[in-house]
Design a protein around this motif. Sequence first.
Motif, PDB file in Angstrom:
ATOM      1  N   TRP A  94      -8.651  -4.420 -13.939  1.00  0.00           N
ATOM      2  CA  TRP A  94      -9.383  -4.290 -15.184  1.00  0.00           C
ATOM      3  C   TRP A  94     -10.557  -5.252 -15.104  1.00  0.00           C
ATOM      4  O   TRP A  94     -10.452  -6.317 -14.485  1.00  0.00           O
ATOM      5  CB  TRP A  94      -8.513  -4.678 -16.381  1.00  0.00           C
TER       6      TRP A  94
ATOM      7  N   TYR B  72     -13.491  -7.743 -16.905  1.00  0.00           N
ATOM      8  CA  TYR B  72     -13.731  -8.605 -18.072  1.00  0.00           C
ATOM      9  C   TYR B  72     -15.105  -9.255 -17.946  1.00  0.00           C
ATOM     10  O   TYR B  72     -15.519  -9.625 -16.854  1.00  0.00           O
ATOM     11  CB  TYR B  72     -12.665  -9.710 -18.151  1.00  0.00           C
ATOM     12  N   ARG B  73     -15.777  -9.403 -19.075  1.00  0.00           N
ATOM     13  CA  ARG B  73     -17.040 -10.125 -19.127  1.00  0.00           C
ATOM     14  C   ARG B  73     -16.729 -11.528 -19.630  1.00  0.00           C
ATOM     15  O   ARG B  73     -15.963 -11.702 -20.574  1.00  0.00           O
ATOM     16  CB  ARG B  73     -17.989  -9.417 -20.101  1.00  0.00           C
TER      17      ARG B  73
ATOM     18  N   ARG C  62     -16.980 -14.608 -21.752  1.00  0.00           N
ATOM     19  CA  ARG C  62     -17.506 -14.863 -23.096  1.00  0.00           C
ATOM     20  C   ARG C  62     -17.903 -16.327 -23.250  1.00  0.00           C
ATOM     21  O   ARG C  62     -17.393 -17.194 -22.534  1.00  0.00           O
ATOM     22  CB  ARG C  62     -16.432 -14.536 -24.143  1.00  0.00           C
ATOM     23  N   PHE C  63     -18.759 -16.595 -24.226  1.00  0.00           N
ATOM     24  CA  PHE C  63     -19.255 -17.968 -24.415  1.00  0.00           C
ATOM     25  C   PHE C  63     -18.111 -18.971 -24.554  1.00  0.00           C
ATOM     26  O   PHE C  63     -18.126 -20.029 -23.924  1.00  0.00           O
ATOM     27  CB  PHE C  63     -20.173 -18.050 -25.639  1.00  0.00           C
ATOM     28  N   ASN C  64     -17.122 -18.637 -25.362  1.00  0.00           N
ATOM     29  CA  ASN C  64     -16.037 -19.600 -25.588  1.00  0.00           C
ATOM     30  C   ASN C  64     -15.009 -19.652 -24.456  1.00  0.00           C
ATOM     31  O   ASN C  64     -14.048 -20.407 -24.525  1.00  0.00           O
ATOM     32  CB  ASN C  64     -15.355 -19.355 -26.939  1.00  0.00           C
TER      33      ASN C  64
ATOM     34  N   ILE D 280     -16.023 -20.662 -21.594  1.00  0.00           N
ATOM     35  CA  ILE D 280     -16.600 -21.752 -20.805  1.00  0.00           C
ATOM     36  C   ILE D 280     -16.268 -23.066 -21.508  1.00  0.00           C
ATOM     37  O   ILE D 280     -16.496 -23.200 -22.700  1.00  0.00           O
ATOM     38  CB  ILE D 280     -18.144 -21.606 -20.772  1.00  0.00           C
TER      39      ILE D 280
ATOM     40  N   ASN E  27     -12.656 -21.921 -18.304  1.00  0.00           N
ATOM     41  CA  ASN E  27     -11.461 -22.747 -18.381  1.00  0.00           C
ATOM     42  C   ASN E  27     -10.285 -22.053 -17.696  1.00  0.00           C
ATOM     43  O   ASN E  27     -10.117 -20.835 -17.804  1.00  0.00           O
ATOM     44  CB  ASN E  27     -11.137 -23.030 -19.858  1.00  0.00           C
TER      45      ASN E  27
ATOM     46  N   ASN F 111      -5.131 -15.587 -19.146  1.00  0.00           N
ATOM     47  CA  ASN F 111      -5.266 -14.508 -20.136  1.00  0.00           C
ATOM     48  C   ASN F 111      -5.655 -13.200 -19.457  1.00  0.00           C
ATOM     49  O   ASN F 111      -5.114 -12.137 -19.776  1.00  0.00           O
ATOM     50  CB  ASN F 111      -6.306 -14.871 -21.197  1.00  0.00           C
ATOM     51  N   TRP F 112      -6.597 -13.263 -18.521  1.00  0.00           N
ATOM     52  CA  TRP F 112      -7.012 -12.049 -17.793  1.00  0.00           C
ATOM     53  C   TRP F 112      -5.858 -11.474 -16.974  1.00  0.00           C
ATOM     54  O   TRP F 112      -5.706 -10.261 -16.864  1.00  0.00           O
ATOM     55  CB  TRP F 112      -8.182 -12.371 -16.843  1.00  0.00           C
TER      56      TRP F 112
ATOM     57  N   ASP G 239      -3.119 -10.023 -19.513  1.00  0.00           N
ATOM     58  CA  ASP G 239      -3.572  -8.899 -20.339  1.00  0.00           C
ATOM     59  C   ASP G 239      -3.384  -7.556 -19.650  1.00  0.00           C
ATOM     60  O   ASP G 239      -3.009  -6.564 -20.291  1.00  0.00           O
ATOM     61  CB  ASP G 239      -5.044  -9.103 -20.717  1.00  0.00           C
TER      62      ASP G 239
ATOM     63  N   TYR H 146     -20.685 -18.511 -16.750  1.00  0.00           N
ATOM     64  CA  TYR H 146     -21.083 -17.637 -17.852  1.00  0.00           C
ATOM     65  C   TYR H 146     -21.916 -16.469 -17.325  1.00  0.00           C
ATOM     66  O   TYR H 146     -22.739 -16.643 -16.428  1.00  0.00           O
ATOM     67  CB  TYR H 146     -21.913 -18.419 -18.871  1.00  0.00           C
TER      68      TYR H 146
END
Lengths: 245, 245
Positions: free
Chosen positions: B154, B156-157, B159-161, B163, B170, B176-177, B180, B205
Motif C-alpha cells: 500500500w 502512503y504520502r 504528512r506534516f505531523n 515528521i 518519526n 502505523n504504515w 495499517d 517530508y
Amino acid sequence: MAQKYVQTHEVSFFECDVNRTMTIPAILGVAIKASEIQSEELGRGTAFIQQFGLTWVVTSYVLEITRLPKVDERISISTKATEYNKYFCYRQFWLHDQAGNELVMIEAVFSLMDIKKRKLSSVKEEIVSPYESQKIQRIKRFPKLATMQSDAKWSYRVRFNDIDSNQHVNNAVYLNWMFDVLGFDFLTTYTPKLVLIRFDKEVAYGQQVDSHFELTETGSGKKTSHEIRTGEQLNSVANIYWQKK
Amino acid sequence: MAQKYVQTHEVSFFECDVNRTMTIPAILGVAIKASEIQSEELGRGTAFIQQFGLTWVVTSYVLEITRLPKVDERISISTKATEYNKYFCYRQFWLHDQAGNELVMIEAVFSLMDIKKRKLSSVKEEIVSPYESQKIQRIKRFPKLATMQSDAKWSYRVRFNDIDSNQHVNNAVYLNWMFDVLGFDFLTTYTPKLVLIRFDKEVAYGQQVDSHFELTETGSGKKTSHEIRTGEQLNSVANIYWQKK
C-alpha cells in the motif's frame, strides 16, 4: 470552588514537529491526560463511567496560544472542570512555563456518550459532583465559524491507528488532516495563535474523509477555515488564526 | 552496574486502539520518554548532546510482548543503558503491571546522528559515561529477517505531523504504515507477541512510501513480514509474530 489538578510535563522530541515546538495534537494529549488522572484521583475514572455504559467525548476546543512549548521544555499543566449543564461539561486547561508565564489556555466542552447507542446522554450528578464545578442552566454558544467559499480539499483514508478505544477516529487525527493540507512552507512560516474546533459527527474505520480548507488574510496574519466531511456529512469544522513565527 | 530509571504511567484511552490495549507506537512513546527523563536527570539531555551537533536516533527495536497494557491500567516503565561500542548504544526497557508481572520487554539500539551531515557519528565517552553501561568491542547482530516473496503493498504520502523535531519521519509512523496494511479484521483477531524492526534510512517530508507486506502461517499463529520502501530504497524492515487474542 472547582477542584484544580496540576502536573508537570517534559516536552519530548516526538511531541514536536519540524519547528521544534509541540504539535496541537500533542498539547491536547497531555491536557486530556491531566484530566484523566484528576478523574481517577476523584474516583471518577473510566471504570466508574462505564458502569453507566457511558464514555466521555470532546465536542469542541478553543486554544489560545501565547507561545508553543518547545522541545525539552518543562511545563506545568493545570485543569479544572468549571461548569456543567444538562448535556455539557466545561473544562479549562492552562499550560505554563517554568517562570509561570501562560503558554496555552484551552476551553474544552465534554459530553457523555452512550457507548452502544452512539448518542449523547444527559450529565449525571453522581459523575460530576466530585469535581465541584458550577451547575448552570444555559448552553454556552461556541463561537460562530466562517462559512467556506473554496472547493479546495485533500482526501484521507482512515487508518487503523486513527481509531482509539472509543471505536472512532481520535480528535487529534482531525487536526492532523486539517494541518496537513496547509503544506510544509506555510506550517514552517506561520504559528497558530487561536484554534477553534468543533466535532459534530464521529468518523469510523474504513471511511474516506475530505479535508476542505480555505486561506484568508487578516490584518496581522492569516486565517484558515477547515471542514472535515464524509460525503455530504459534516464531521468537524475549525477556524485557525496564524501569525508569522 | 548500569543506572536504572523507573517511572509509573497510566494508560490513556487515546494510547489504545479498538482492542482497548496500548498500540506499539504508544508503548515506544512512553519507553522513549522514560529514557529522555533519565538522560535529563543524568545531565545528558538534548541540550548537552546538541553541543556536539548530534541527536539520538533509534536503529532497531525488538519487543517481546507477554500482554499488552490495557486502557486505564497503571504500569511501571523501567529502563537502563546496558552496553555500548564504537557506534551503537544498547538499552533495555521493561513494562510491568501493578502485581510486578512483566508485560513487555524492549531491546533498543541507539546511535548518535550528526544533525547537519545526516550521518552516524561515533559514540563519545562524555555523553555515555553517566549511564554506567558496559563498553563492549563487538557489534551485536540484529536477528536475521525473512526475505519477502510477495508484491503486496500500500502507498502512503508523508504528512506534516509524521515528521518530528529530528526533521524526519518519526519511528512510530513506520509501525502505523506496517500495521495499517493488515486490515481491521486481522488486527482485531491477532495480537503481536514479538516485533523485530530495523530502521535503515530516514524518510523525509514529501516522499511517497510503499508499505510492502507478506503474511505466513507459523505453527501456533501468524507471521507478517514488512518493508517500507521509497522507490528502490529500503527504509525499514520488520517481522511481527502474532497469536490469536
